[in-house]
Design a protein around this motif. Structure first.
Motif, PDB file in Angstrom:
ATOM      1  N   GLY A  15       2.727  85.804 135.460  1.00 52.23           N
ATOM      2  CA  GLY A  15       3.821  86.269 134.628  1.00 52.23           C
ATOM      3  C   GLY A  15       4.043  87.771 134.678  1.00 52.23           C
ATOM      4  O   GLY A  15       5.048  88.274 134.154  1.00 52.23           O
ATOM      5  N   GLY A  16       3.134  88.471 135.301  1.00 54.90           N
ATOM      6  CA  GLY A  16       3.242  89.924 135.383  1.00 54.90           C
ATOM      7  C   GLY A  16       4.158  90.396 136.497  1.00 54.90           C
ATOM      8  O   GLY A  16       4.780  89.588 137.204  1.00 54.90           O
ATOM      9  N   SER A  17       4.219  91.708 136.638  1.00 57.30           N
ATOM     10  CA  SER A  17       5.092  92.331 137.632  1.00 57.30           C
ATOM     11  C   SER A  17       4.303  93.315 138.485  1.00 57.30           C
ATOM     12  O   SER A  17       3.283  93.862 138.044  1.00 57.30           O
ATOM     13  CB  SER A  17       6.246  93.068 136.945  1.00 57.30           C
ATOM     14  OG  SER A  17       7.063  92.180 136.213  1.00 57.30           O
ATOM     15  N   LEU A  18       4.841  93.527 139.669  1.00 59.31           N
ATOM     16  CA  LEU A  18       4.217  94.466 140.595  1.00 59.31           C
ATOM     17  C   LEU A  18       5.304  94.972 141.534  1.00 59.31           C
ATOM     18  O   LEU A  18       6.213  94.214 141.890  1.00 59.31           O
ATOM     19  CB  LEU A  18       3.125  93.764 141.392  1.00 59.31           C
ATOM     20  CG  LEU A  18       2.029  94.593 142.058  1.00 59.31           C
ATOM     21  CD1 LEU A  18       1.220  95.358 141.015  1.00 59.31           C
ATOM     22  CD2 LEU A  18       1.109  93.664 142.859  1.00 59.31           C
ATOM     23  N   ARG A  19       5.214  96.231 141.911  1.00 56.29           N
ATOM     24  CA  ARG A  19       6.135  96.766 142.910  1.00 56.29           C
ATOM     25  C   ARG A  19       5.347  97.293 144.091  1.00 56.29           C
ATOM     26  O   ARG A  19       4.420  98.079 143.914  1.00 56.29           O
ATOM     27  CB  ARG A  19       7.013  97.883 142.336  1.00 56.29           C
ATOM     28  CG  ARG A  19       8.120  98.308 143.301  1.00 56.29           C
ATOM     29  CD  ARG A  19       9.047  99.350 142.716  1.00 56.29           C
ATOM     30  NE  ARG A  19       8.494 100.699 142.834  1.00 56.29           N
ATOM     31  CZ  ARG A  19       9.231 101.804 142.800  1.00 56.29           C
ATOM     32  NH1 ARG A  19      10.551 101.717 142.640  1.00 56.29           N
ATOM     33  NH2 ARG A  19       8.656 102.980 142.899  1.00 56.29           N
ATOM     34  N   GLY A  66      15.519  85.065 142.282  1.00 58.60           N
ATOM     35  CA  GLY A  66      15.557  85.264 140.841  1.00 58.60           C
ATOM     36  C   GLY A  66      14.331  85.958 140.279  1.00 58.60           C
ATOM     37  O   GLY A  66      14.322  86.343 139.111  1.00 58.60           O
ATOM     38  N   ARG A  67      13.299  86.119 141.108  1.00 58.89           N
ATOM     39  CA  ARG A  67      12.072  86.769 140.643  1.00 58.89           C
ATOM     40  C   ARG A  67      11.787  88.075 141.398  1.00 58.89           C
ATOM     41  O   ARG A  67      11.258  89.019 140.823  1.00 58.89           O
ATOM     42  CB  ARG A  67      10.875  85.829 140.819  1.00 58.89           C
ATOM     43  CG  ARG A  67      11.001  84.530 140.055  1.00 58.89           C
ATOM     44  CD  ARG A  67       9.690  83.733 140.099  1.00 58.89           C
ATOM     45  NE  ARG A  67       9.313  83.353 141.453  1.00 58.89           N
ATOM     46  CZ  ARG A  67       8.159  83.708 142.022  1.00 58.89           C
ATOM     47  NH1 ARG A  67       7.277  84.443 141.367  1.00 58.89           N
ATOM     48  NH2 ARG A  67       7.885  83.316 143.261  1.00 58.89           N
ATOM     49  N   PHE A  68      12.106  88.101 142.659  1.00 64.56           N
ATOM     50  CA  PHE A  68      11.853  89.277 143.507  1.00 64.56           C
ATOM     51  C   PHE A  68      13.159  90.006 143.788  1.00 64.56           C
ATOM     52  O   PHE A  68      14.219  89.377 143.918  1.00 64.56           O
ATOM     53  CB  PHE A  68      11.226  88.855 144.834  1.00 64.56           C
ATOM     54  CG  PHE A  68       9.809  88.376 144.767  1.00 64.56           C
ATOM     55  CD1 PHE A  68       9.201  88.039 143.559  1.00 64.56           C
ATOM     56  CD2 PHE A  68       9.060  88.252 145.928  1.00 64.56           C
ATOM     57  CE1 PHE A  68       7.894  87.592 143.506  1.00 64.56           C
ATOM     58  CE2 PHE A  68       7.751  87.816 145.898  1.00 64.56           C
ATOM     59  CZ  PHE A  68       7.172  87.470 144.680  1.00 64.56           C
ATOM     60  N   THR A  69      13.051  91.334 143.905  1.00 63.75           N
ATOM     61  CA  THR A  69      14.207  92.148 144.260  1.00 63.75           C
ATOM     62  C   THR A  69      13.810  93.143 145.340  1.00 63.75           C
ATOM     63  O   THR A  69      12.838  93.886 145.177  1.00 63.75           O
ATOM     64  CB  THR A  69      14.751  92.901 143.049  1.00 63.75           C
ATOM     65  OG1 THR A  69      15.104  91.975 142.025  1.00 63.75           O
ATOM     66  CG2 THR A  69      15.987  93.707 143.431  1.00 63.75           C
ATOM     67  N   ILE A  70      14.566  93.145 146.419  1.00 64.56           N
ATOM     68  CA  ILE A  70      14.327  94.109 147.491  1.00 64.56           C
ATOM     69  C   ILE A  70      15.324  95.246 147.350  1.00 64.56           C
ATOM     70  O   ILE A  70      16.482  95.038 146.952  1.00 64.56           O
ATOM     71  CB  ILE A  70      14.434  93.437 148.880  1.00 64.56           C
ATOM     72  CG1 ILE A  70      13.960  94.379 149.985  1.00 64.56           C
ATOM     73  CG2 ILE A  70      15.858  92.932 149.139  1.00 64.56           C
ATOM     74  CD1 ILE A  70      13.846  93.718 151.351  1.00 64.56           C
ATOM     75  N   GLN A  82      10.224  94.609 144.344  1.00 61.05           N
ATOM     76  CA  GLN A  82       9.891  94.421 142.943  1.00 61.05           C
ATOM     77  C   GLN A  82       9.641  92.942 142.712  1.00 61.05           C
ATOM     78  O   GLN A  82      10.521  92.112 142.975  1.00 61.05           O
ATOM     79  CB  GLN A  82      11.030  94.912 142.052  1.00 61.05           C
ATOM     80  CG  GLN A  82      10.798  94.689 140.564  1.00 61.05           C
ATOM     81  CD  GLN A  82       9.672  95.536 140.023  1.00 61.05           C
ATOM     82  OE1 GLN A  82       9.556  96.722 140.329  1.00 61.05           O
ATOM     83  NE2 GLN A  82       8.826  94.931 139.198  1.00 61.05           N
ATOM     84  N   MET A  83       8.459  92.627 142.227  1.00 62.40           N
ATOM     85  CA  MET A  83       8.082  91.232 142.011  1.00 62.40           C
ATOM     86  C   MET A  83       7.843  90.996 140.529  1.00 62.40           C
ATOM     87  O   MET A  83       6.975  91.639 139.934  1.00 62.40           O
ATOM     88  CB  MET A  83       6.811  90.920 142.815  1.00 62.40           C
ATOM     89  CG  MET A  83       6.978  91.151 144.308  1.00 62.40           C
ATOM     90  SD  MET A  83       5.503  90.778 145.265  1.00 62.40           S
ATOM     91  CE  MET A  83       4.499  92.197 144.862  1.00 62.40           C
ATOM     92  N   ASN A  84       8.627  90.119 139.955  1.00 63.54           N
ATOM     93  CA  ASN A  84       8.510  89.772 138.539  1.00 63.54           C
ATOM     94  C   ASN A  84       8.127  88.306 138.387  1.00 63.54           C
ATOM     95  O   ASN A  84       8.258  87.509 139.325  1.00 63.54           O
ATOM     96  CB  ASN A  84       9.840  90.036 137.827  1.00 63.54           C
ATOM     97  CG  ASN A  84      10.253  91.496 137.872  1.00 63.54           C
ATOM     98  OD1 ASN A  84       9.412  92.402 137.903  1.00 63.54           O
ATOM     99  ND2 ASN A  84      11.551  91.726 137.865  1.00 63.54           N
ATOM    100  N   SER A  85       7.690  87.960 137.209  1.00 65.33           N
ATOM    101  CA  SER A  85       7.310  86.571 136.907  1.00 65.33           C
ATOM    102  C   SER A  85       6.385  86.002 137.982  1.00 65.33           C
ATOM    103  O   SER A  85       6.597  84.895 138.494  1.00 65.33           O
ATOM    104  CB  SER A  85       8.567  85.695 136.776  1.00 65.33           C
ATOM    105  OG  SER A  85       9.430  86.200 135.777  1.00 65.33           O
TER     106      SER A  85
END
Length: 122
Positions: A15-19, A66-70, A82-85
């Motif tokens: 459930g955490g995030s990491l970039r 829906g969870r990752f953004t480049i 950016q990696m969420n959830s």
């Protein structure tokens, strides 16, 4: 050619995030697309996401939509993921890659970073 160095991996809870970041050097004045791949132990390498030079076009695998953004900042020659959830199944070594060809074809990627470990604990 372009040289790539990833940074920012680590351990995160479900459930955490990491970039993670990807710093490019070398022939960066020629437009290049950037992509992120990942490989988990015992599994094939997966084409996760990619972005065109202008950032106008992106690709996402269904597993991360829906969870990752480049994103990328060409002035800094740096790309970001950016990696969420995050889920335990996101655990893998993440590789940054670059191509001077089309962004959305995995086989086009010629230049690779050394990889950074992302571990998601349950």
């Amino acid at each position: 050619q372009v040289r790539l160095v990833e940074s920012g991996g680590g351990l995160v809870q479900t459930g955490g995030s990491l970039r993670v970041s990807c710093a490019a050097s070398g022939r960066t004045s020629t437009p290049y697309a950037m992509g992120w791949f990942r490989q988990a132990p015992g599994k094939e390498r997966e084409f996760v996401t990619a972005i065109s030079w202008s950032s106008s076009s992106t690709y996402y695998a269904d597993s991360v939509k829906g969870r990752f953004t480049i994103s990328r900042d060409n002035a800094k020659n740096t790309g970001y993921l950016q990696m969420n959830s995050l889920k335990p199944e996101d655990t893998a070594v993440y590789y940054c890659a670059a191509t001077y060809s089309r962004y959305d074809r995995a086989s086009n990627y010629d230049y690779w970073g050394q990889g950074t470990q992302v571990t998601v604990s349950s």
